[in-house]
Design a protein around this motif. Sequence first.
Motif, PDB file in Angstrom:
ATOM      1  N   MET A   1       3.260  16.621   0.645  1.00 22.00           N
ATOM      2  CA  MET A   1       3.430  15.188   0.859  1.00 22.00           C
ATOM      3  C   MET A   1       2.625  14.384  -0.154  1.00 22.00           C
ATOM      4  O   MET A   1       1.493  14.719  -0.459  1.00 22.00           O
ATOM      5  N   ASN A   2       3.229  13.304  -0.614  1.00 26.84           N
ATOM      6  CA  ASN A   2       2.519  12.470  -1.565  1.00 26.84           C
ATOM      7  C   ASN A   2       1.644  11.452  -0.854  1.00 26.84           C
ATOM      8  O   ASN A   2       1.667  11.330   0.365  1.00 26.84           O
ATOM      9  N   ASN A   3       0.876  10.688  -1.623  1.00 27.21           N
ATOM     10  CA  ASN A   3      -0.060   9.749  -1.016  1.00 27.21           C
ATOM     11  C   ASN A   3       0.637   8.652  -0.232  1.00 27.21           C
ATOM     12  O   ASN A   3       0.090   8.115   0.722  1.00 27.21           O
ATOM     13  N   GLU A   4       1.850   8.315  -0.658  1.00 28.81           N
ATOM     14  CA  GLU A   4       2.566   7.251   0.034  1.00 28.81           C
ATOM     15  C   GLU A   4       2.847   7.662   1.475  1.00 28.81           C
ATOM     16  O   GLU A   4       2.774   6.866   2.393  1.00 28.81           O
ATOM     17  N   VAL A   5       3.185   8.935   1.681  1.00 26.94           N
ATOM     18  CA  VAL A   5       3.428   9.424   3.026  1.00 26.94           C
ATOM     19  C   VAL A   5       2.134   9.430   3.821  1.00 26.94           C
ATOM     20  O   VAL A   5       2.058   8.987   4.957  1.00 26.94           O
ATOM     21  N   ILE A   6       1.067   9.946   3.221  1.00 24.99           N
ATOM     22  CA  ILE A   6      -0.221  10.031   3.895  1.00 24.99           C
ATOM     23  C   ILE A   6      -0.708   8.648   4.303  1.00 24.99           C
ATOM     24  O   ILE A   6      -1.282   8.470   5.374  1.00 24.99           O
ATOM     25  N   ASN A   7      -0.474   7.651   3.469  1.00 25.07           N
ATOM     26  CA  ASN A   7      -0.966   6.306   3.718  1.00 25.07           C
ATOM     27  C   ASN A   7       0.059   5.421   4.426  1.00 25.07           C
ATOM     28  O   ASN A   7       0.134   4.224   4.179  1.00 25.07           O
ATOM     29  N   GLN A   8       0.827   5.996   5.312  1.00 25.84           N
ATOM     30  CA  GLN A   8       1.768   5.215   6.108  1.00 25.84           C
ATOM     31  C   GLN A   8       1.030   4.070   6.812  1.00 25.84           C
ATOM     32  O   GLN A   8      -0.068   4.244   7.340  1.00 25.84           O
ATOM     33  N   TYR A   9       1.658   2.895   6.816  1.00 23.86           N
ATOM     34  CA  TYR A   9       1.018   1.707   7.388  1.00 23.86           C
ATOM     35  C   TYR A   9       0.991   1.822   8.906  1.00 23.86           C
ATOM     36  O   TYR A   9       2.017   1.701   9.574  1.00 23.86           O
ATOM     37  N   LEU A  10      -0.202   2.060   9.468  1.00 29.50           N
ATOM     38  CA  LEU A  10      -0.372   2.261  10.903  1.00 29.50           C
ATOM     39  C   LEU A  10      -1.603   1.489  11.382  1.00 29.50           C
ATOM     40  O   LEU A  10      -2.642   2.079  11.690  1.00 29.50           O
ATOM     41  N   PRO A  11      -1.522   0.170  11.465  1.00 28.51           N
ATOM     42  CA  PRO A  11      -2.708  -0.650  11.739  1.00 28.51           C
ATOM     43  C   PRO A  11      -3.349  -0.430  13.100  1.00 28.51           C
ATOM     44  O   PRO A  11      -4.554  -0.627  13.252  1.00 28.51           O
ATOM     45  N   THR A  12      -2.590  -0.038  14.117  1.00 29.52           N
ATOM     46  CA  THR A  12      -3.154   0.131  15.464  1.00 29.52           C
ATOM     47  C   THR A  12      -3.174   1.584  15.928  1.00 29.52           C
ATOM     48  O   THR A  12      -3.549   1.867  17.061  1.00 29.52           O
ATOM     49  N   TYR A  13      -2.780   2.491  15.059  1.00 25.98           N
ATOM     50  CA  TYR A  13      -2.610   3.891  15.470  1.00 25.98           C
ATOM     51  C   TYR A  13      -3.938   4.543  15.825  1.00 25.98           C
ATOM     52  O   TYR A  13      -4.939   4.386  15.127  1.00 25.98           O
ATOM     53  N   LYS A  14      -3.933   5.271  16.931  1.00 24.90           N
ATOM     54  CA  LYS A  14      -5.074   6.090  17.302  1.00 24.90           C
ATOM     55  C   LYS A  14      -4.575   7.431  17.813  1.00 24.90           C
ATOM     56  O   LYS A  14      -3.374   7.589  18.108  1.00 24.90           O
ATOM     57  N   GLU A  15      -5.471   8.399  17.929  1.00 25.77           N
ATOM     58  CA  GLU A  15      -5.060   9.778  18.180  1.00 25.77           C
ATOM     59  C   GLU A  15      -5.650  10.341  19.464  1.00 25.77           C
ATOM     60  O   GLU A  15      -5.882  11.540  19.576  1.00 25.77           O
ATOM     61  N   ASP A  16      -5.835   9.493  20.460  1.00 22.61           N
ATOM     62  CA  ASP A  16      -6.332   9.968  21.746  1.00 22.61           C
ATOM     63  C   ASP A  16      -5.336  10.914  22.412  1.00 22.61           C
ATOM     64  O   ASP A  16      -5.724  11.726  23.256  1.00 22.61           O
ATOM     65  N   PHE A  17      -4.075  10.816  22.057  1.00 20.02           N
ATOM     66  CA  PHE A  17      -3.060  11.696  22.621  1.00 20.02           C
ATOM     67  C   PHE A  17      -3.321  13.162  22.276  1.00 20.02           C
ATOM     68  O   PHE A  17      -2.832  14.068  22.967  1.00 20.02           O
ATOM     69  N   LYS A  18      -4.085  13.415  21.214  1.00 21.28           N
ATOM     70  CA  LYS A  18      -4.376  14.791  20.803  1.00 21.28           C
ATOM     71  C   LYS A  18      -5.398  15.465  21.716  1.00 21.28           C
ATOM     72  O   LYS A  18      -5.545  16.687  21.688  1.00 21.28           O
ATOM     73  N   ASN A  19      -6.097  14.678  22.513  1.00 21.64           N
ATOM     74  CA  ASN A  19      -7.040  15.246  23.472  1.00 21.64           C
ATOM     75  C   ASN A  19      -6.283  15.781  24.687  1.00 21.64           C
ATOM     76  O   ASN A  19      -5.090  15.552  24.848  1.00 21.64           O
ATOM     77  N   ASP A  20      -6.986  16.470  25.551  1.00 22.20           N
ATOM     78  CA  ASP A  20      -6.362  17.028  26.746  1.00 22.20           C
ATOM     79  C   ASP A  20      -6.093  15.909  27.747  1.00 22.20           C
ATOM     80  O   ASP A  20      -6.957  15.527  28.528  1.00 22.20           O
ATOM     81  N   GLN A  21      -4.881  15.398  27.736  1.00 24.99           N
ATOM     82  CA  GLN A  21      -4.517  14.288  28.606  1.00 24.99           C
ATOM     83  C   GLN A  21      -3.631  14.746  29.766  1.00 24.99           C
ATOM     84  O   GLN A  21      -3.023  13.925  30.442  1.00 24.99           O
ATOM     85  N   GLY A  22      -3.562  16.034  29.968  1.00 21.31           N
ATOM     86  CA  GLY A  22      -2.721  16.562  31.027  1.00 21.31           C
ATOM     87  C   GLY A  22      -1.275  16.781  30.612  1.00 21.31           C
ATOM     88  O   GLY A  22      -0.366  16.825  31.452  1.00 21.31           O
ATOM     89  N   TRP A  23      -1.060  16.932  29.315  1.00 24.12           N
ATOM     90  CA  TRP A  23       0.294  17.127  28.813  1.00 24.12           C
ATOM     91  C   TRP A  23       0.905  18.441  29.316  1.00 24.12           C
ATOM     92  O   TRP A  23       0.244  19.468  29.354  1.00 24.12           O
ATOM     93  N   ILE A  24       2.166  18.392  29.663  1.00 22.11           N
ATOM     94  CA  ILE A  24       2.973  19.598  29.822  1.00 22.11           C
ATOM     95  C   ILE A  24       3.633  19.858  28.468  1.00 22.11           C
ATOM     96  O   ILE A  24       4.147  18.929  27.844  1.00 22.11           O
ATOM     97  N   ARG A  25       3.645  21.081  28.024  1.00 21.86           N
ATOM     98  CA  ARG A  25       4.117  21.415  26.688  1.00 21.86           C
ATOM     99  C   ARG A  25       5.343  22.327  26.780  1.00 21.86           C
ATOM    100  O   ARG A  25       5.331  23.320  27.496  1.00 21.86           O
ATOM    101  N   LYS A  26       6.397  21.969  26.073  1.00 19.34           N
ATOM    102  CA  LYS A  26       7.633  22.759  26.056  1.00 19.34           C
ATOM    103  C   LYS A  26       8.063  22.977  24.616  1.00 19.34           C
ATOM    104  O   LYS A  26       8.311  22.012  23.887  1.00 19.34           O
ATOM    105  N   GLU A  27       8.162  24.224  24.181  1.00 13.03           N
ATOM    106  CA  GLU A  27       8.510  24.535  22.792  1.00 13.03           C
ATOM    107  C   GLU A  27       9.933  25.076  22.714  1.00 13.03           C
ATOM    108  O   GLU A  27      10.360  25.890  23.538  1.00 13.03           O
TER     109      GLU A  27
END
Length: 247
Positions: A1-27
Amino acid sequence: MNNEVINQYLPTYKEDFKNDQGWIRKETLHYIFHYFSNSVAERDIGIIIGIQEESFRRIIDFLNIESPKQKIRYYFYPDRETKIKFMGDGGYAQAIFKDYIIHILYTEEHKPIGEHEDTHLLSLPFGLATGFFAEGLAEYLSWGRIVMGKTKEEWLKEGINKILPIEKILTHQDWMETPNDNFMYYYSFAGSFVKKLIEQFGIDNFKLFYKSINRNMNFSEINTVFTEYFKDGISSFSKIILVQSGN
């Protein structure tokens, strides 16, 4: 991926969803889905899997691209408050390029699944086109889907007099600033525009054009490239689309 992809404009984005929030996971073959217990997404997960796997294959086949090695991760939220709390945005759906993740508000009323967000991720090998054409391609590939009770043709016809001139909505920043209340008018217009291009000039020609533009280009620069591939200027082509859609 180039820098343009990495630097996607995400002014309010946060990554709390990556923590254990009780997700059920289906692959599945091409996806990893995350959802909450007793949610609408949990109830519909079988339907969701069927729709997304079918959408994935359709996009891959139509764009004639290889299947990516990494799986697309989906996170389904039962309400806007939960979505804002865990990822920072209460909108219907967002594709996050750097993580290959799609966030969805999935309720009884809103189920924005299908080809649209997947197209944003699966088309990344072509680069990041400016907002109007990126959203237009995603809308074209999901063209037949009903959105909030209406077809894309119906949305466009209803809002045809509320759409700003193409010169004011073409670049990515312009697109991001389109009125929220009229978002389906703009999405339907962009989808109709790309649909007409592909039907008239072919997908291969459109792909070459798409790869030749990026989000750093202004209207004049994009219009020059557009004219090289489609023989006419963007403004003239836009007028044809609006006239045809209003009939």
